[in-house]
Scaffold this active site. Sequence first.
Site, mmCIF file in Angstrom:
data_model
loop_
_atom_site.group_PDB
_atom_site.id
_atom_site.type_symbol
_atom_site.label_atom_id
_atom_site.label_comp_id
_atom_site.label_asym_id
_atom_site.label_seq_id
_atom_site.Cartn_x
_atom_site.Cartn_y
_atom_site.Cartn_z
ATOM 1 N N LYS A 157 0.841 -1.195 0.000
ATOM 2 C CA LYS A 157 0.000 0.000 0.000
ATOM 3 C C LYS A 157 0.880 1.250 0.000
ATOM 4 C CE LYS A 157 -1.851 2.779 2.967
ATOM 5 N NZ LYS A 157 -1.921 4.010 2.155
ATOM 6 N N GLU A 232 10.239 1.655 9.971
ATOM 7 C CA GLU A 232 11.191 2.734 9.648
ATOM 8 C C GLU A 232 10.451 4.037 9.893
ATOM 9 O OE1 GLU A 232 14.312 2.594 8.726
ATOM 10 O OE2 GLU A 232 14.450 0.430 8.480
ATOM 11 N N CYS A 266 13.442 11.672 5.928
ATOM 12 C CA CYS A 266 13.480 11.164 7.313
ATOM 13 C C CYS A 266 14.830 11.399 7.950
ATOM 14 C CB CYS A 266 13.140 9.685 7.320
ATOM 15 S SG CYS A 266 14.138 8.748 6.154
ATOM 16 N N GLU A 367 9.796 16.236 14.915
ATOM 17 C CA GLU A 367 10.149 16.132 13.496
ATOM 18 C C GLU A 367 9.249 17.093 12.726
ATOM 19 O OE1 GLU A 367 8.886 12.655 11.221
ATOM 20 O OE2 GLU A 367 10.923 12.493 10.444
#
Length: 477
Positions: A157, A232, A266, A367
Amino acid sequence: MSRPIINPFDQSVIAEVEDATRADAEAAIARARTAFDDGAWSSTSPEHRAAVLNRVADLLERDKEDIARTETLDTGKTIVESRIDVDDVAAVFRYYGGLAGALHPKIVPGAGADVISRIDYEPVGVCGLIAPWNYPLLQMSWKVAPALLAGNTLVAKPSEVTPLTTILLFQLLDEAGVPDGVANLVLGTGPEVGAPLSEHRDVDLVSFTGSLATGQRIMASAAGTVKKVALELGGKNPNIVFPDADLETAIDYALTAAFFHAGQVCSSGTRLILHESIHDDFVAEVARRADLVKLGNGFDEDTESGPLVSAEHRAKVESYVEIGLREGARLVAGGKRPDEPELQNGFFFRPTVFADCRREMRLVQDETFGPIITVEKFSSEAEAVFLGNDTDYGLAGGVWSQDLDLAQRVAKRLRHGTVWINDFGPYLPQAEWGGFKRSGVGRELGASGLHEYCEPKHVYQNLKPAAQNWFARKDRA
Ligand code: NAD
């Protein structure tokens, strides 16, 4: 339901895709289950599967320009970056295409003269693969290639925001000879079609790349069936510069580390940690250059950075500018949308630099996933290490110094899955990638990235079986 796919450069609709339902996702899982249980893929030799992966790499190279253009339309990243992505994706398929030998059984030494003890590497089964929008094709390839090499079947997905290049990849898998039912694609939202991949009893492993919050949800729901989980997640990555570094290079990289792909990376080096003796000049120069970054259409040659991916994401990044100002950080570049009239329809945001940042600020700890640099100062090696590790995340970090003993010492003490010395950003298909702490569970790429998708099975064969007479010994009869 039909979903328009939006070009973040100008909000034009570049495609309409059909979102799947939960029932469609369950049907895809059933197809993958049947294909796995049939053994038509898992019982082929690793060499056969590797050859298919190498064909996929050939096809990616054949279609490189078309795929790269699609990625730029879908994500807004520059065409140069998209071409690099496609090259990297082909390299990952080639790398795993060369790793069939890693799946050969291994004889366990020291088992004794009358025993053959062997480890077989079997596929885990049905894998649910969920990817984010920032590197749509790249992140998916890190999962699909090793999963297929190991003999698994899968349901993938992509992000509902950026599904287009994954659709192209799955057409290539078909063309390369992946049998029906082995690689299944479902499009749609996380709650509708992503959630079944972590919940369903017929999925044996879920591998997810995305945000910490979603990762936590997936880990919790995977607990219901104790499936294997690979995560991750995010990062808040330090970029530490010592005063003896090659400062011109370190300044140049400070910009690339944080502003590449508009900071939607990331491993972006968003947390700049500078020795106090170089701080003022370094910050002034980074801010000056940040103001020069040319934003624009990813297809224009002189564009250095594209837009953010969506209106929603830009709103999140903008909210961090307000948070930072409230927390007392000093804005020295950007902090706003660009003024150019031709950029007003896109989700653009100027590269932003905040000085006078303190470790406890949310701006420093969260983040932001946008083009925002926060600058902190340090005065000693110990303080640099402390700040570099002062995060719940542990994905990546950089150290700049010409004293290589110092740089290696700091690298050793940083609790991050990747540490760059006098560099920032590169990764290799053959080197493990992943996070310490809340940046994730498990590793992608490298040999470990393949073994995530394997069940090692110990087969112990006794060559001279004989009664042990442990219980009910004959002398007691
Ligand atoms: P996200 O968590 O919002 O979504 C990621 C994927 O999960 C999407 O496909 C989404 O549809 C799906 N999803 C959402 N809810 C779900 C649910 N309940 N069950 C199953 N699937 C669900 O992340 P994003 O905004 O697409 O991506 C950005 C994030 O990804 C950042 O945090 C970034 O750091 C991270 N990321 C990490 C790496 C890495 O290698 N560690 C690489 C790229 C991106």
